[in-house]
Structures are given as structure tokens and as C-alpha cells.
Design an enzyme around this catalytic site. Structure first.
Site, mmCIF file in Angstrom:
data_model
loop_
_atom_site.group_PDB
_atom_site.id
_atom_site.type_symbol
_atom_site.label_atom_id
_atom_site.label_comp_id
_atom_site.label_asym_id
_atom_site.label_seq_id
_atom_site.Cartn_x
_atom_site.Cartn_y
_atom_site.Cartn_z
ATOM 1 N N HIS A 186 -59.100 -5.834 57.146
ATOM 2 C CA HIS A 186 -57.716 -6.271 57.296
ATOM 3 C C HIS A 186 -57.639 -7.607 58.035
ATOM 4 C CE1 HIS A 186 -53.440 -6.006 57.745
ATOM 5 N NE2 HIS A 186 -53.606 -6.355 59.006
ATOM 6 N N ARG A 294 -47.826 -7.552 48.844
ATOM 7 C CA ARG A 294 -48.225 -6.309 49.523
ATOM 8 C C ARG A 294 -47.064 -5.824 50.371
ATOM 9 N NH1 ARG A 294 -52.899 -9.676 50.439
ATOM 10 N NH2 ARG A 294 -54.676 -8.849 49.277
ATOM 11 N N ARG A 330 -46.121 -4.682 44.853
ATOM 12 C CA ARG A 330 -46.816 -3.397 44.800
ATOM 13 C C ARG A 330 -46.063 -2.376 45.642
ATOM 14 N NH1 ARG A 330 -52.917 -3.409 46.747
ATOM 15 N NH2 ARG A 330 -51.914 -3.814 48.746
ATOM 16 N N GLU A 426 -57.582 -0.049 39.460
ATOM 17 C CA GLU A 426 -58.530 -0.073 40.578
ATOM 18 C C GLU A 426 -59.402 1.178 40.635
ATOM 19 O OE1 GLU A 426 -56.208 -0.377 44.213
ATOM 20 O OE2 GLU A 426 -54.612 0.829 43.326
ATOM 21 N N ASN A 449 -61.165 -5.255 44.679
ATOM 22 C CA ASN A 449 -61.760 -4.670 45.891
ATOM 23 C C ASN A 449 -61.966 -3.175 45.727
ATOM 24 O OD1 ASN A 449 -60.865 -7.197 46.536
ATOM 25 N ND2 ASN A 449 -59.839 -6.625 48.430
ATOM 26 N N ASP A 450 -60.890 -2.483 45.350
ATOM 27 C CA ASP A 450 -61.012 -1.040 45.184
ATOM 28 C C ASP A 450 -61.814 -0.691 43.940
ATOM 29 O OD1 ASP A 450 -59.955 -0.015 47.484
ATOM 30 O OD2 ASP A 450 -57.890 -0.016 46.752
ATOM 31 N N ARG A 460 -65.813 -0.125 51.141
ATOM 32 C CA ARG A 460 -65.767 -1.557 51.456
ATOM 33 C C ARG A 460 -65.537 -1.846 52.926
ATOM 34 N NH1 ARG A 460 -59.973 -3.391 51.057
ATOM 35 N NH2 ARG A 460 -58.881 -1.740 49.968
ATOM 36 N N CYS A 497 -56.087 -9.421 40.741
ATOM 37 C CA CYS A 497 -55.501 -9.784 42.026
ATOM 38 C C CYS A 497 -56.362 -9.425 43.233
ATOM 39 C CB CYS A 497 -54.110 -9.167 42.179
ATOM 40 S SG CYS A 497 -54.121 -7.384 42.215
#
Lengths: 571, 88
Positions: A186, A294, A330, A426, A449-450, A460, A497
Site C-alpha cells: 500500500h 479506487r 471500482r 483478476e 497484481n491479483d 504479493r 489496470c
């Protein structure tokens, strides 16, 4: 000394060490010490009250009456006789120190509130814990006031939680140095979106070598950092900073040109944003749209779930600011790894495989419905895409369709038809189901990422498996190819994304696949556009054919490297 | 002692802010004032914000207000009308 660079730039500043949450150790006392502990409690309470009074004023000036009232309520309770009576009684009867007595007081009251039926009152339980923390900080004299930091601050911390960042006075933060996490933690993502240099120092605990008030330079290009640097180092780094700023300006000139390849193929360069602040930079970098808004940051900023009116205001402002370009928002994507202060989540052994994203939202349907309503109303201002996170089957998509229809009926919706529905791809399951998904959505966007962590079974956030978390793994890149190909065949808007979308190395591969939009942190857009405008879609398609045959990440990296190198685009 | 039963009507109920105001009003009277949540069968001292909040009195809760002391009738009339006139 050296760490890992996770957000580019060079920062000069003064160290501010972020204390971790105060742990109260059970501390028993003797009967003769009760008077002393009661006195400590009373003095601490006085300090805590003064601190809260200042916070109320600040919040009132910066965020308005609504948010200030939360802290006014805290202040009223904190200064009430009940608190005094209850805490004193605990000290005297249980023979514990002031801190422990406060903790018991706060926890008991919080639990009592949480037993109430009304959701609003349940959430007030968290207020008692906050009041308890304020009181303990008063007694120990350790206040962590992140909302007003001194100018030129470099935050040094074990880690940075989402709610800490939301409360932080970012305008005075020059850099971040954290101990744990990885390039996708984060803290790292926030640093990049705010254009703040950041490094992660894993091998030493920074708090053992860095003290509050030390001068610090961090180099977010190389990961180097210097504690109380000498004049030579400072001069050298200042020069480097000036040079980098100049390079950046050259790039910025490219940024206002159209996003097309040298042979005229259009690829939308969109921005990932966390709030209205980022929407501004998206516009500054001429983003062709917002590929990922987000919404979770909106939910982290406050001590209760954001109201319909507030959400409408924010979403509408984003849509309006983009002036008719597509804005993809999202739905709240959170889970046990990203907890919200007012939403108690069960502890899970594997939060990434647990109740997160849409799974969690279905458990709090009132919050989900409010968010759907807000997006619907905000879509009056222009095109708005609603994106569902953490989809592994068709059911959640059908459910959201139904909820949108219900909310439209409830609002007697006659507004323009600007709301589209899409899915964040994802999970490997969504990749396998892509054709069926495409039949019932307007767009898809791949969250790399996911997708990487779920495809490769590598957490991750766990530095121990960093080696196994590899976005260039052929399984990941082939999954992406499959999704883009099917989406183009179905004539549906498609994009990428995740962090990978902002990596210039893999840009030619994505272009070759025929992706319609790539969405990255605004600050990455100039680099991407520069490369996009230099390469030919025709060459990129040839590259894709080769890459799809390479069985290892190393092989793929080398091939992609060569593609840029041959065109003198490697930096 | 005098008492009366009525229903909380303001949309958010006696949460932090309205409750804070009610407590301030109650403190202007000398008599003891308690409020009972009829459905929960729990009583709280109306001069304590902390205890009042823990009753969790949301909209439509039925309550019994009871005042005991020198100015009990004045207190009952005033507090009842104050709570019934809360707007937010």
C-alpha cells in the site's frame, strides 16, 4: 546505505518516526499506588482533551462541520464524569495502571455498543476504542498527529496502513522509508500516485539506525539513503535531482500529443486514481480516461461509511473533471488485509483467498446499494463505468445487474444512459470464463497484481515469495493475451489496470495484443506515451507471436528488453 | 416522581450529537432524570452521555422518561418536548 526503490524521485527532509499502535502490557499495581495512577489518568485526560480540541478546530476548518462533530462527540465523552468514575473504579478495584484501566474501560464500552441491533450504534463501538487510544496517548504523552506534520518531513515507519495514509498531511511529506512490504504494498502504491520518493529497507530495522529529527536523503531511483549526509553528498544529490527534473520536463512535452503508435494505432492511456487529488494529476498528464478509480480510499478517510450525498459529490466531480472521457470506478474493494475502522472483519488465515471485494460487499448490502445509487446518480454528469472486483463466477455479475435495475426503479430513473458495467479480471476463473462474462458486461479490465498472485499462488504482500511473484511469468502474460483477444472478438472495451500496465518494458507486448486502454499511475503516463508514439503496432504484433512461445519469465524479459533496445527506447 | 412514555421520532435517534444536546438540557434541572428503553428494559441516567448512548435509542424506540425531585414536572415537560422536537 541501501534499500529497494519503490517510487522514483529524490527527497531531502527531516525524519518523522511513526510510532506503531500503542500496546498496553498488563501492568498490575499495589494498593498504595492507586492515587498515583488516578493522578496520571487525570493529567493524561487533560492533555488528551486539549489535543482533541485542536483536532476539532482543524477538522472544522479543513473538512467541515460533519466530520468535526465526530470528534466533538469524542471530546464530550472523554471529558465526562462517567469516564472519570469508571476508569477510577477500575484502577481501584482491579489494581492496574492508568493505561490498562483505560484500555479495559474502552473495550468494555465498545463491546456493549457492538451488541446493539442498530448498525449506526454498533459502529459507535469503534468511537470508544478511539477515545481509549486518545486517553492512553495523553497518559503516555505520545501523540501521533499525522494531520499536521512539519514541512519537509520524511516518514520513517515499520509499515504504513491505509488509514494512516488517509489521515496524513501529505502536502508536507517529501518521502517515505518503510521497513516491510514490497513494490506493490500500500505504501509503495500511494507514494507513486502522490509522486513521493519511497524506499523499502528490509534487512535493518530503520528505527534502530534513524532517530526523530535526523536529516535524511532518499534516492527513489536507486534505493540509496543517507542519514545526516555530509555537504558533498547533499550537493551531488541536489544535482541529480535537478537533472531528473529536467528530463521529466522534456517528457512532459510529449504528454499533450495523441496516444497513438508511429503507424497510427490508437491505444488509450488511462490513469489509476485514489481520489479527486489524483484526478487532477490525471488531467495534468493528459490521461485519456480513468481506468481505475479506487473507491476504497473514500471509505478509509472517515470514521463511518461515506454517505450517499458525499459519494455522489466525489464521483460526479471526477466525471465532470474528465469532461466526457470514460471514468471507471471500482466498487469498494477491501478485505481483512485492508480493514476499515468502522467495519469489524473476521480474522482470516488467508485474507487474499477470503471474504474480499464483491464477496464482502454482498455481506453489507446497504453499503453496496448506496454505492450503486451514488454511481448511478453521478453518471448524469457523463460516462461512468462500474467495475466489480474479485469475480470468479457469473453470479456476482448477474446480482449486480439486478441491483442496478432495482435501484433504477427505486429512483424512478429517467437520467441519461451513461452507466456501464464491467468486471475486473483478476482470478484465473474469470480468465477461463471470459467469453461468458463478455456476454453480460460492457467492459473488462485486467488487474495484473491479483491475477499474478492468484495464477502463481504467490502472496504479493509476502516478501518471502517475491521470487515467485513474477508478472512476466508466461502463465500471466498468456492469460492476458487470451482475455484481450476474446474481448476484441466480442467488440467489448478492454483494458489493463494493474501495476504491469505502467511498465514500459511490456508496453509493446500489450500494444501487439491490441489492448484498447492501459491504465497506470498518472506519473507513468509520459514515459508510456513516449514509447507508444515511437513503436509500430505491426512490429508489436510480431513481438507477441514470439513472446507467446517463450516458456520462461527470464526469456520473455530478455526478448522485451531487446525490442526496446533495438529502437533505443530502453532507459 | 412523574413519568411519561413516548416514541423517539428523529431519523438518527439519540446518537452522539442529539444525545449530547439532550444531556445538556437534562443537566439544567435539579431532579434525577432517567430514561428507559422499553424494548430492551434498560435504564440510563439522562445526565450521562455515555450511558445514554449505550442504550442505543434509534428512531421508533419507545421510551419511558421519569423525573424525581423538586422540579420534576417542569423537567418532564421540557425534556419530553425537547426530544420530540429533535430534527436530525
Amino acid at each position: 546505505m541501501k534499500g529497494e526503490a519503490v517510487s522514483a524521485g529524490i527527497a531531502f527532509g527531516n525524519v518523522f518516526i511513526l510510532e506503531q499502535d500503542l500496546e498496553v502490557k498488563d501492568c498490575s499495581i499495589k494498593t498504595c499506588d492507586t492515587a498515583l495512577e488516578i493522578e496520571r489518568f487525570q493529567k493524561g485526560r487533560q492533555l488528551a482533551a486539549e489535543h482533541l480540541e485542536r483536532l476539532v478546530k482543524k477538522v472544522l476548518a479543513e473538512m467541515g462541520e460533519d466530520k468535526a462533530e465526530i470528534f466533538e462527540g469524542h471530546l464530550e465523552i472523554l471529558t465526562s464524569e462517567d469516564v472519570e468514575e469508571e476508569v477510577t473504579e477500575i484502577i481501584e478495584k482491579s489494581l492496574v495502571c492508568a493505561e490498562e484501566a483505560i484500555r479495559i474501560f474502552a473495550e468494555t464500552n465498545a463491546q456493549e455498543m457492538e451488541e446493539l441491533d442498530d448498525d449506526y450504534f454498533k459502529e459507535r463501538g469503534q468511537d470508544f476504542r478511539d477515545i481509549g487510544k486518545q486517553l492512553i496517548k495523553g497518559v503516555t504523552g505520545k501523540f501521533e498527529d499525522l494531520s499536521s506534520l512539519p514541512p519537509d518531513t520524511i516518514i520513517v515507519s515499520q509499515e504504513l496502513t491505509p488509514s494512516q495514509t488517509a489521515a496524513m498531511d501529505m502536502k508536507n511529506v517529501r518521502g517515505l522509508l518503510v521497513h516491510t512490504g514490497g513494490v506493490n504494498s500500500h505504501a509503495a502504491i500511494i507514494a507513486r500516485s502522490r509522486e513521493i520518493p519511497a524506499i523499502i529497507v528490509r534487512d535493518t530495522n530503520p528505527e534502530q539506525i534513524i532517530r526523530n529529527g535526523d536529516k535524511l536523503i532518499i534516492d527513489g531511483f536507486t534505493g540509496d539513503f543517507w542519514i545526516n549526509p555530509n555537504a558533498t553528498t547533499t550537493t551531488k544529490l541536489k544535482k541529480k535531482q535537478a537533472k531528473k527534473i529536467k528530463e521529466r520536463e522534456t517528457l512532459l512535452q510529449v504528454v499533450s500529443l495523441p496516444s497513438v503508435t508511429a503507424d497510427g494505432k490508437k491505444v488509450g492511456l488511462y490513469a489509476n486514481v485514489g481520489g479527486l487529488h489524483d484526478v487532477e494529476s490525471a488531467n495534468r498528464y493528459h490521461a485519456d480516461g480513468i481506468g481505475l478509480f479506487r473507491s476504497e480510499f473514500l471509505f478509509m478517510e472517515s470514521s463511518s461509511s461515506p454517505s450517499l450525498a458525499h459519494q455522489v459529490e466525489v464521483y460526479k466531480a471526477a466525471v465532470t473533471a474528465m469532461g466526457g472521457k470514460n471514468v471507471i470506478i471500482r466498487l469498494l474493494d477491501t478485505g481483512a488485509d485492508k480493514p476499515l475502522p468502522y467495519w469489524q472483519l473476521p480474522q482470516e488465515d488467508n485474507p487474499f483467498l477470503g471474504v474480499r471485494g464483491i464477496r464482502l460487499l454482498f455481506e453489507k448490502e446497504d453499503i453496496l446499494r448506496t454505492q450503486i445509487q451514488a454511481m448511478l446518480i453521478a453518471s448524469e454528469a457523463g460516462p461512468l463505468g462500474m467495475m466489480i472486483p474479485m469475480v470468479a463466477s457469473l453470479k456476482p455479475i448477474q446480482r449486480i445487474h439486478a441491483l442496478i435495475d432495482e435501484e433504477k426503479r427505486a429512483l424512478d430513473w429517467k437520467g441519461p444512459d451513461n452507466l456501464t458495467l464491467g468486471v475486473m479480471i483478476e482470478t484465473p476463473a474469470a480468465v477461463q470464463l471470459i467469453e461468458e462474462i463478455l456476454e453480460i458486461v460492457d467492459f473488462v479490465s485486467i488487474g495484473t497484481n491479483d491475477l499474478t498472485q492468484y495464477t502463481l499462488a504467490a502472496d504479493r504482500g509476502n516478501p518471502l515469495v517475491d521470487l515467485y511473484y513474477d508478472e512476466f511469468h508466461p502463465a500471466v502474460l498468456r492469460s492476458i493475451a487470451h482475455v484481450i483477444k476474446k474481448a476484441n472478438k466480442a467488440g467489448k472495451l478492454n483494458g489493463i489496470c494493474g501495476e504491469l500496465a505502467g511498465n514500459p518494458l511490456v508496453l509493446p507486448y500489450f500494444v501487439g495484443l491490441g489492448v484498447q486502454e492501459l491504465s497506470a499511475t498518472p506519473v507513468k503516463l509520459p514515459d508510456l506515451k513516449y514509447i507508444l508514439r515511437e513503436i509500430k503496432a505491426e512490429d508489436a504484433q510480431e513481438l507477441v507471436k514470439e513472446v507467446l512461445r517463450i516458456p520462461t519469465s527470464d526469456g520473455i524479459r530478455a526478448r522485451l528488453n531487446r525490442f526496446l533496445q533495438e529502437r533505443d527506447l530502453l532507459r | 416522581m412523574v413519568k411519561d412514555t413516548f416514541v423517539i421520532t428523529n431519523p438518527t435517534g439519540l446518537h452522539t450529537r442529539p444525545a449530547k444536546r439532550v444531556v445538556a438540557e437534562a443537566k439544567t434541572f435539579e431532579c434525577d432524570i432517567t430514561i428507559t428503553s422499553i424494548s430492551k428494559g434498560k435504564v440510563a441516567n439522562l445526565k450521562s452521555l455515555l450511558k445514554l448512548m449505550k442504550l442505543g435509542l434509534s428512531q421508533d424506540s419507545e421510551v419511558e422518561l421519569s423525573c424525581d425531585g423538586a422540579d420534576e414536572q417542569a423537567a418532564l415537560d421540557h425534556i419530553k418536548s425537547y426530544i420530540q422536537n429533535l430534527e436530525d
